[in-house]
Design a protein around this motif. Sequence first.
Motif: not given
Length: 167
Positions: A24, A27, A32, A133, A137, A140-141, A146-147, A154
């Motif tokens: 994670v 990424a 972000s 986590r 995610t 992140m979306r 991309k997760t 996914t």
Amino acid sequence: MEMTMTIETFAAEWMKEAELTERVLIALTDESLQQQIDAERRTLGDLAWHLVTSIHFMRGLGLDFDHIDDRSELTNSAIGIAEEYRRLNQAFLQAVRQQWTDESLHVFHAIAGEEWRNDESLRYSLMHQAHHRGQMTVLMRQAGLKTPPLYGPTYETWIEQGKVPLK
Ligand code: NI
């Protein structure tokens, strides 16, 4: 499922979970880190850094390992956060293996006024990490990232495999 925890069963589980956390963290992009669900709530960067400080918090169980490096050039950098996570994580795991025996897992420590057995604290820290986590995610979306796959495929994994994503 639940077996009696030993230092080595914990270490094996922790390494697997830490690897998921690293997936994670690597990424993330610097941009972000500012992503948040609401102006008053923690940013993606805050949550990522929280996972670093949570490892450091384990010193409260009597483990002696490196201090956290909280210089702003680290905390404001996705790579900096990922590297500090990896460094502290390795120091923590080495401390557990070198400073504790299986018997140490049954020792109690007071945390925020409550008595916690060390194996309970370690179990808690595994769950706590997975919890954050999951929050990350979602952010992140929202940030357009991309997760990575964690406990299963996914949405993109399914697409790449030519499957219809599950709802
Ligand atoms: Ni937390």
